[in-house]
Design a protein around this motif. Structure first.
Motif, mmCIF file in Angstrom:
data_model
loop_
_atom_site.group_PDB
_atom_site.id
_atom_site.type_symbol
_atom_site.label_atom_id
_atom_site.label_comp_id
_atom_site.label_asym_id
_atom_site.label_seq_id
_atom_site.Cartn_x
_atom_site.Cartn_y
_atom_site.Cartn_z
ATOM 1 N N LYS A 140 22.154 19.004 -3.953
ATOM 2 C CA LYS A 140 21.279 19.140 -3.458
ATOM 3 C C LYS A 140 22.062 18.562 -1.372
ATOM 4 N N ASN A 141 22.096 19.393 -0.608
ATOM 5 C CA ASN A 141 23.345 19.012 0.498
ATOM 6 C C ASN A 141 22.187 18.816 1.727
ATOM 7 N N TYR A 142 21.346 18.774 1.789
ATOM 8 C CA TYR A 142 20.397 18.624 2.859
ATOM 9 C C TYR A 142 20.476 17.327 3.385
ATOM 10 N N THR A 143 19.042 16.834 4.539
ATOM 11 C CA THR A 143 18.913 15.714 4.517
ATOM 12 C C THR A 143 16.780 16.207 4.497
ATOM 13 N N LEU A 191 26.287 9.174 10.836
ATOM 14 C CA LEU A 191 26.116 9.053 8.885
ATOM 15 C C LEU A 191 27.229 9.422 8.477
ATOM 16 N N TYR A 192 28.639 8.329 8.367
ATOM 17 C CA TYR A 192 29.780 8.548 7.796
ATOM 18 C C TYR A 192 29.228 8.716 5.959
ATOM 19 N N VAL A 193 29.695 9.977 5.458
ATOM 20 C CA VAL A 193 29.229 10.202 3.966
ATOM 21 C C VAL A 193 30.472 10.758 2.999
ATOM 22 N N MET A 194 30.863 9.594 2.086
ATOM 23 C CA MET A 194 32.143 9.959 1.520
ATOM 24 C C MET A 194 32.088 10.164 0.241
ATOM 25 N N GLY A 195 32.760 11.415 -0.983
ATOM 26 C CA GLY A 195 32.462 11.622 -2.625
ATOM 27 C C GLY A 195 31.340 12.191 -2.939
ATOM 28 N N GLY A 196 30.308 11.324 -4.293
ATOM 29 C CA GLY A 196 29.599 11.196 -4.932
ATOM 30 C C GLY A 196 30.035 12.215 -5.860
ATOM 31 N N ARG A 197 28.996 12.357 -6.821
ATOM 32 C CA ARG A 197 29.497 13.899 -7.880
ATOM 33 C C ARG A 197 28.621 15.283 -7.209
ATOM 34 N N SER A 198 29.114 16.317 -8.111
ATOM 35 C CA SER A 198 28.814 17.287 -7.965
ATOM 36 C C SER A 198 28.969 17.910 -9.046
ATOM 37 N N SER A 199 28.922 19.617 -9.080
ATOM 38 C CA SER A 199 29.287 20.682 -10.326
ATOM 39 C C SER A 199 30.260 21.630 -9.590
ATOM 40 N N TYR A 250 15.454 8.167 6.264
ATOM 41 C CA TYR A 250 16.116 9.854 5.746
ATOM 42 C C TYR A 250 16.436 9.194 4.338
ATOM 43 N N MET A 251 16.837 11.362 4.074
ATOM 44 C CA MET A 251 17.546 10.844 2.757
ATOM 45 C C MET A 251 18.608 12.603 1.942
ATOM 46 N N TYR A 252 20.143 11.914 2.582
ATOM 47 C CA TYR A 252 20.835 13.204 2.339
ATOM 48 C C TYR A 252 21.002 13.246 0.713
ATOM 49 N N GLY A 253 21.268 14.398 0.893
ATOM 50 C CA GLY A 253 21.736 15.358 -0.557
ATOM 51 C C GLY A 253 20.859 14.490 -2.162
ATOM 52 N N GLY A 254 21.268 14.334 -3.724
ATOM 53 C CA GLY A 254 20.493 14.189 -4.515
ATOM 54 C C GLY A 254 20.231 15.246 -4.795
ATOM 55 N N TYR A 255 19.638 15.179 -6.561
ATOM 56 C CA TYR A 255 20.041 15.489 -6.883
ATOM 57 C C TYR A 255 18.287 16.463 -7.877
ATOM 58 N N VAL A 261 0.763 -1.217 -0.227
ATOM 59 C CA VAL A 261 0.229 0.070 -0.477
ATOM 60 C C VAL A 261 1.083 1.276 0.254
ATOM 61 N N ARG A 262 -0.045 1.961 -0.971
ATOM 62 C CA ARG A 262 0.879 4.100 -0.562
ATOM 63 C C ARG A 262 0.439 4.598 0.519
ATOM 64 N N ILE A 263 1.575 4.790 1.590
ATOM 65 C CA ILE A 263 0.969 5.342 2.719
ATOM 66 C C ILE A 263 1.975 6.791 2.870
ATOM 67 N N ASP A 264 2.216 7.862 2.261
ATOM 68 C CA ASP A 264 2.048 8.573 1.621
ATOM 69 C C ASP A 264 1.225 9.929 1.383
ATOM 70 N N ASN A 265 1.357 11.343 2.262
ATOM 71 C CA ASN A 265 0.307 12.499 1.932
ATOM 72 C C ASN A 265 1.115 12.851 0.822
ATOM 73 N N SER A 266 2.135 12.844 -0.035
ATOM 74 C CA SER A 266 3.156 13.909 -0.497
ATOM 75 C C SER A 266 2.819 13.619 -1.560
ATOM 76 N N VAL A 267 3.857 14.447 -2.825
ATOM 77 C CA VAL A 267 3.617 13.992 -3.866
ATOM 78 C C VAL A 267 5.165 13.930 -4.371
ATOM 79 N N GLU A 268 4.826 13.066 -5.718
ATOM 80 C CA GLU A 268 6.408 13.145 -6.582
ATOM 81 C C GLU A 268 7.208 14.280 -6.307
ATOM 82 N N GLN A 269 8.393 14.528 -5.678
ATOM 83 C CA GLN A 269 9.355 15.582 -5.601
ATOM 84 C C GLN A 269 10.249 15.618 -6.726
ATOM 85 N N LYS A 270 11.048 14.658 -7.041
ATOM 86 C CA LYS A 270 12.305 14.792 -8.299
ATOM 87 C C LYS A 270 13.025 15.440 -7.727
ATOM 88 N N ASN A 271 13.331 15.414 -6.260
ATOM 89 C CA ASN A 271 14.566 16.740 -5.966
ATOM 90 C C ASN A 271 15.907 15.862 -5.636
#
Length: 293
Positions: A148-151, A187-195, A137-142, A113-123
């Motif tokens: 993104k640099n937030y959680t 939470l240890y975070v290493m590397g990733g891709r950015s600009s 939790y979700m840290y970072g993303g594009y 089942v779908r449990i959220d009350n949100s929308v597709e954020q694509k963020n």
């Protein structure tokens, strides 16, 4: 026909056995491979949950609610697979979070089942996705042409995603697809891709290492340049897998397990064991074995 492969290890001594099993013939390309809370391998294909146990597959049909909101995610236009959905496992529950943020599905005993009350954020595409103290939790993303640099975290009381606010003025560079591991409350975070800051059109690979204290809500930079002997693995589209209690990733037939706490790594030559592994499909870790498709 896909094959389900068990690689059985004994500690750090290496491979001692490998066994192949065929997928059920009715499974198509659109499936999610995951491990359940009772330590069993599952393949979720459309509305069927295939459970692997004692060398055999058991097929279970799942119930769904007759809501358009649920169907839009269960039959997502981009596909119902490990690329478009991140599997998040708590002690008792399995969740599927849409890559990019927003919709959340929960697998129950005989239904999904779908449990959220949100929308597709694509963020937050390519975010580090994990669970801590029964929260997702979700840290970072594009998304929307920026890194993104937030959680964010999923609030089960409102069934929406909220911003996890830290107390640190220093914020690491925005990124997606980082390597990461959660050890206790850190939470240890290493590397990733950015600009490049001066040119967002230029893609770069980051090689720093920092830690987020989830309780104190602080961020501490540990290294601007990780161990220079580390293999050329600084980003990944998946969450990796556990190997000898360390977060490990596969890259160019090399398995690298990271000890982020001590800025060390351990490499294992996988030779040709993973050469036919299905792209974007995860590696599942059990007590003495690794499983993949």
């Amino acid at each position: 026909m896909y094959k389900f492969i068990f690689l059985v290890f004994l500690g750090i001594q290496g491979l001692i056995n490998a066994q192949e099993y065929k997928f059920p013939s009715e499974i198509d390309d659109n499936f999610i491979l995951f491990k359940s809370t009772d330590n069993k391998a599952h393949v979720l294909n459309n509305l069927y949950d295939y459970v692997f146990e004692n060398g055999k597959w058991t097929k279970n049909k799942l119930n769904i609610r007759p809501f358009v909101r649920d169907s839009l995610i269960l039959f997502h236009s981009k596909g119902f697979n490990n690329t478009n959905f991140k599997v998040v496992q708590s002690e008792k529950n399995i969740y599927f979070v849409l890559n990019g943020g927003g919709p959340v599905l929960q697998l129950k005993k005989d239904s999904i089942v779908r449990i959220d009350n949100s929308v597709e954020q694509k963020n937050q595409f390519g975010a580090a996705t994990f669970i801590y103290k029964k929260k997702m939790y979700m840290y970072g993303g594009y998304g929307f042409w920026s890194f993104k640099n937030y959680t964010t975290y999923y609030d089960f009381s409102s069934n929406q995603w909220e911003l996890f606010r830290t107390q640190s003025e220093i914020q690491p560079q925005s990124r997606w697809k980082p390597l990461f591991d959660l050890k206790d409350n850190k939470l240890y975070v290493m590397g990733g891709r950015s600009s490049l800051p001066e040119n967002y059109m230029t893609d770069i690979i980051l090689k720093d290492l920092f830690v987020i204290d989830m309780d104190l809500k602080t961020i501490k930079n540990l290294s601007t340049q990780v161990n220079p002997k580390t293999p050329l693995l600084f980003h990944s589209h998946n969450n990796g897998f556990l190997l000898n209690n360390k977060r490990a990733y596969l890259y160019n037939n090399m398995v690298t397990a990271f000890d982020f706490t001590n800025n060390k790594f351990y490499s294992y030559n996988a030779k040709s064991l993973f050469e036919k592994k299905l792209d974007d499909s995860p590696i599942l870790s059990f007590s003495d074995s690794l499983v993949f498709v």
